[in-house]
Design a protein around this motif. Structure first.
Motif, short mmCIF file in Angstrom:
data_model
loop_
_atom_site.label_atom_id
_atom_site.label_comp_id
_atom_site.label_asym_id
_atom_site.label_seq_id
_atom_site.Cartn_x
_atom_site.Cartn_y
_atom_site.Cartn_z
N ASN A 264 9.05 9.33 -2.42
CA ASN A 264 8.45 8.32 -3.28
C ASN A 264 9.19 7.00 -3.11
O ASN A 264 10.23 6.94 -2.46
CB ASN A 264 8.42 8.78 -4.75
N ARG A 265 8.59 5.98 -3.67
CA ARG A 265 9.14 4.63 -3.48
C ARG A 265 10.57 4.52 -3.97
O ARG A 265 11.38 3.80 -3.41
CB ARG A 265 8.28 3.61 -4.25
N LYS A 266 10.88 5.25 -5.03
CA LYS A 266 12.21 5.11 -5.65
C LYS A 266 13.32 5.53 -4.69
O LYS A 266 14.36 4.89 -4.64
CB LYS A 266 12.25 5.96 -6.95
N ASN B 100 0.38 6.95 8.32
CA ASN B 100 1.82 6.65 8.31
C ASN B 100 2.54 7.58 7.33
O ASN B 100 3.56 8.19 7.67
CB ASN B 100 2.00 5.19 7.93
N TYR C 230 12.19 -3.39 -1.48
CA TYR C 230 10.79 -3.80 -1.40
C TYR C 230 10.68 -5.31 -1.67
O TYR C 230 9.92 -6.01 -1.01
CB TYR C 230 9.93 -2.99 -2.37
N ASP C 231 11.49 -5.78 -2.63
CA ASP C 231 11.52 -7.22 -2.88
C ASP C 231 12.04 -7.95 -1.64
O ASP C 231 11.65 -9.08 -1.36
CB ASP C 231 12.41 -7.56 -4.08
N ALA C 232 12.96 -7.29 -0.91
CA ALA C 232 13.53 -7.91 0.30
C ALA C 232 12.55 -7.88 1.47
O ALA C 232 12.83 -8.44 2.52
CB ALA C 232 14.83 -7.22 0.67
N GLY C 233 11.43 -7.21 1.28
CA GLY C 233 10.40 -7.23 2.32
C GLY C 233 10.17 -5.91 3.04
O GLY C 233 9.50 -5.88 4.07
N ARG D 67 -0.92 -6.90 -0.56
CA ARG D 67 0.52 -6.86 -0.78
C ARG D 67 1.28 -7.97 -0.07
O ARG D 67 2.50 -7.91 0.08
CB ARG D 67 1.05 -5.47 -0.41
N ASN E 216 4.56 7.01 -8.09
CA ASN E 216 5.14 6.47 -6.86
C ASN E 216 5.21 7.51 -5.75
O ASN E 216 5.63 7.18 -4.64
CB ASN E 216 6.57 5.98 -7.12
N ALA E 217 4.88 8.74 -6.06
CA ALA E 217 5.02 9.80 -5.06
C ALA E 217 4.05 9.56 -3.91
O ALA E 217 2.91 9.14 -4.11
CB ALA E 217 4.75 11.16 -5.69
N MET E 218 4.51 9.85 -2.71
CA MET E 218 3.68 9.66 -1.54
C MET E 218 2.44 10.55 -1.61
O MET E 218 1.35 10.15 -1.23
CB MET E 218 4.53 10.03 -0.32
N MET F 137 12.59 6.46 7.24
CA MET F 137 12.73 7.85 6.81
C MET F 137 12.78 8.79 8.02
O MET F 137 13.62 9.69 8.10
CB MET F 137 11.51 8.20 5.94
N LEU F 138 11.90 8.54 8.98
CA LEU F 138 11.89 9.37 10.20
C LEU F 138 13.20 9.23 10.97
O LEU F 138 13.74 10.22 11.48
CB LEU F 138 10.71 8.96 11.10
N PRO G 168 12.90 -9.25 6.83
CA PRO G 168 12.98 -10.66 7.24
C PRO G 168 14.39 -11.25 7.09
O PRO G 168 14.64 -12.35 7.55
CB PRO G 168 11.98 -11.35 6.30
N GLY H 144 6.05 -10.46 0.60
CA GLY H 144 5.77 -9.29 -0.24
C GLY H 144 6.40 -9.38 -1.63
O GLY H 144 6.22 -8.48 -2.45
N ASP H 145 7.17 -10.43 -1.89
CA ASP H 145 7.82 -10.58 -3.20
C ASP H 145 6.86 -11.33 -4.12
O ASP H 145 6.95 -12.54 -4.30
CB ASP H 145 9.15 -11.33 -3.03
N ALA I 245 9.93 -13.90 -0.11
CA ALA I 245 9.28 -13.23 1.02
C ALA I 245 7.80 -13.00 0.69
O ALA I 245 7.42 -12.98 -0.48
CB ALA I 245 9.97 -11.90 1.30
N ASP J 65 7.70 8.18 -11.45
CA ASP J 65 8.03 9.03 -10.30
C ASP J 65 6.76 9.67 -9.71
O ASP J 65 6.57 9.69 -8.50
CB ASP J 65 8.99 10.15 -10.71
N SER K 8 5.71 -0.41 3.33
CA SER K 8 5.61 1.05 3.25
C SER K 8 5.64 1.65 4.65
O SER K 8 6.19 2.73 4.87
CB SER K 8 4.37 1.46 2.47
N PHE K 9 5.08 0.92 5.62
CA PHE K 9 5.14 1.41 7.00
C PHE K 9 6.60 1.52 7.46
O PHE K 9 7.03 2.56 7.97
CB PHE K 9 4.36 0.47 7.94
N VAL L 255 8.61 4.41 6.02
CA VAL L 255 8.38 5.72 6.65
C VAL L 255 9.12 5.78 8.00
O VAL L 255 9.71 6.80 8.34
CB VAL L 255 6.87 5.98 6.83
N VAL M 90 5.47 12.07 7.28
CA VAL M 90 6.50 12.79 6.53
C VAL M 90 5.95 13.67 5.41
O VAL M 90 6.55 14.67 5.03
CB VAL M 90 7.58 11.83 5.96
#
Lengths: 394, 83
Positions: free
Chosen positions: B59-61, A381, B29-32, A135, A313-315, B42-43, B16, A179-180, A177, A310, B35-36, B39, A385
């Motif tokens: 979820n990612r959305k 990680n 996500y595009d902005a960097g 990624r 993408n769910a965790m 989120m916490l 970044p 990741g982009d 970036a 959805d 997934s870590f 979370v 949650v």
């Protein structure tokens, strides 16, 4: 499922079984010489199995991931390297089918894959500290009008030299970036590969995963329309974990079959006595059933989530797919080790009907391709949650 | 709520770029956003608002943009007020 479903499934497995016969004849030679399983790939092409997952409108057979996973199980029993090449190719096919339909260039490519039975490789890992962290990229697409250029120092491109096209991840442009990312397909006549490292490994020797500097040129339309982040999260990770697990299970099945034959031969020689290895066969069968249950439940979850961003993408889905990979890659080693204890020296020695060296060496790659430690880190990680769903009905 | 989300995003998002440069609907996500980091964010949100993200929002959305996070929080806090 249509009425034709079961018929298709049976004919796919018949075709895969014929390929497996040829693959198994060459498996030891492929392993010893660390060469590409060319005979198995010719057989796969002759049986027209390269594009089965592609929709029928582009010349494919609408095969489900479960059906393709079953082909991987059959091939895994014959030759781990050939099965891995096939599985990796199908990961690219799944990305193309799910995330490039609607793009004319890629739809033509799907037709060509079916017509010409093309083999698609992948270049995700990169030198410069990226390693297998797919990624992130350092390399970036350079564009000039509609033309694009990409140079990537790829630490590994599995079957790079045998591929008819390679799907390469990179940053979207020079300022993007890490990741982009986007993924771009380059055809064989559009790139050069300069070999930087040689794949001389413990196992999976026939995947020929040499390192290369990839230099490609093409047109903008060859970039997959969806961001790679989305393709990786929704398709690639799950499909990789499921198809890899399927073929790893296949390797363990063949080891089991060999050890079962060993015990059976001993039982025939000494009627009335239970051979000493019999109990271990029962233990190995127990473990094998757990692995199968794990993979089957993962495939079921994938088929239910398919096409639903959805759900994909769910965790909880990502946690489940990670668990299937980690669990299978660990358990097959235990199974094969049991089989080795059963077959004894006959399993340890090469060139016997009970030889297990290749199985054990191939199986050791499973924990490393996407390191289990990295995956467990990622899962832990998410588990800060996410609560696993205990339901058996879900 | 938007300000608090942005503040926590700046602190936990490991982005970044500066959060001020990110519009409400920009893809994080595009902005960097990794997934870590998502979370960790989120916490931090759970801690700040004393809520827990339910399974269907994991979820990612839900974390794809500032406005998606705000909407998810509104749903959770709304639910809790209703209960």
């Amino acid at each position: 499922m249509t009425a034709a479903g079961p018929v298709t499934a049976s004919s796919l497995s018949d075709r895969a079984t014929r390929v497996a016969k040829s693959a198994s004849e060459w498996a030891d030679k492929v392993d010893r010489e660390a060469r590409f399983p060319a005979e198995a790939l010719s057989a796969l092409k002759a049986e027209r199995l390269m594009g089965v997952m592609i929709p029928a409108e582009f010349g494919g057979e609408n095969a489900s991931l479960t059906e393709v996973a079953d082909i991987c199980v059959i091939l895994g029993q014959a030759c781990g390297s050939a099965a891995m090449v096939y599985a990796m190719h199908q990961i690219q096919i799944a990305s193309l089918c799910g995330y490039a339909v609607g793009s004319g260039w890629h739809e033509d490519l799907l037709r060509r894959i079916c017509d010409e039975q093309l083999l698609i490789g992948s270049a995700t890992s990169e030198a410069g500290g990226i390693g297998g962290n797919l990624r992130n990229s350092i390399c970036a697409i350079e564009s000039e009008g509609d033309r694009i250029r990409l140079e990537k120092d790829a630490t590994v491109i599995s079957y790079g030299e045998a591929s008819d096209a390679i799907m390469v991840t990179s940053r979207r442009h020079a300022e993007a970036a890490a990741g982009d990312q986007v993924s771009t397909v380059f055809m064989k006549d559009q790139y050069t590969l300069e070999k930087t490292s040689n794949w001389d490994t413990l196992g999976m020797r026939g995947t020929c995963s040499d390192g290369f500097i990839f230099r490609g040129e093409g047109s903008k339309e060859q970039i997959l329309p969806r961001p790679f982040a989305e393709i990786a999260a929704q398709s690639m990770l799950a499909v990789s974990h499921l198809l890899w697990s399927a073929l790893w299970y296949g390797i363990a099945v063949d080891a089991f079959n060999r050890s079962q034959s060993f015990v059976k031969a001993a039982a025939r020689k000494n009627p009335g006595q239970t051979p000493p290895g019999a109990l271990r066969v029962a233990e190995a069968a127990n473990l094998l059933q757990q692995i199968k249950g794990n993979v089957v439940s993962g495939l079921k979850q994938f088929e239910q989530a398919k096409g639903n961003p959805d759900a994909l993408n769910a965790m909880s889905f990502a946690v489940a797919m990670n668990n299937i990979k980690v669990g299978t890659s660990q358990s097959i080693l235990t199974v094969i080790n049991h089989c080795m204890l059963i077959c004894g020296i006959m399993g340890y020695k090469n060139g016997t009907p009970y030889s297990l060296g290749r199985h054990l060496r191939d199986a050791h790659s499973a924990q490393l391709m996407i390191s289990n430690d990295r995956i467990l880190g990622n899962t832990s990680n998410m588990l800060l949650v996410n609560k696993p769903d205990p339901s058996l009905a879900g | 709520m938007n300000d608090i989300v942005r503040e926590l995003l700046a602190k936990h998002g490991s982005l970044p770029v500066s959060v001020d440069q990110i519009s409400d609907d920009a893809d994080l996500y595009d902005a960097g956003l990794s997934s870590f980091a998502s979370v960790q964010l989120m916490l931090a949100l759970e801690e700040h608002f004393d809520v827990e993200f339910p399974e269907h929002l994991l979820n990612r959305k839900s974390f794809s943009s500032v406005e998606a996070i705000v909407a998810a929080l509104a749903e959770i806090t709304g639910d809790q007020q209703a209960a």
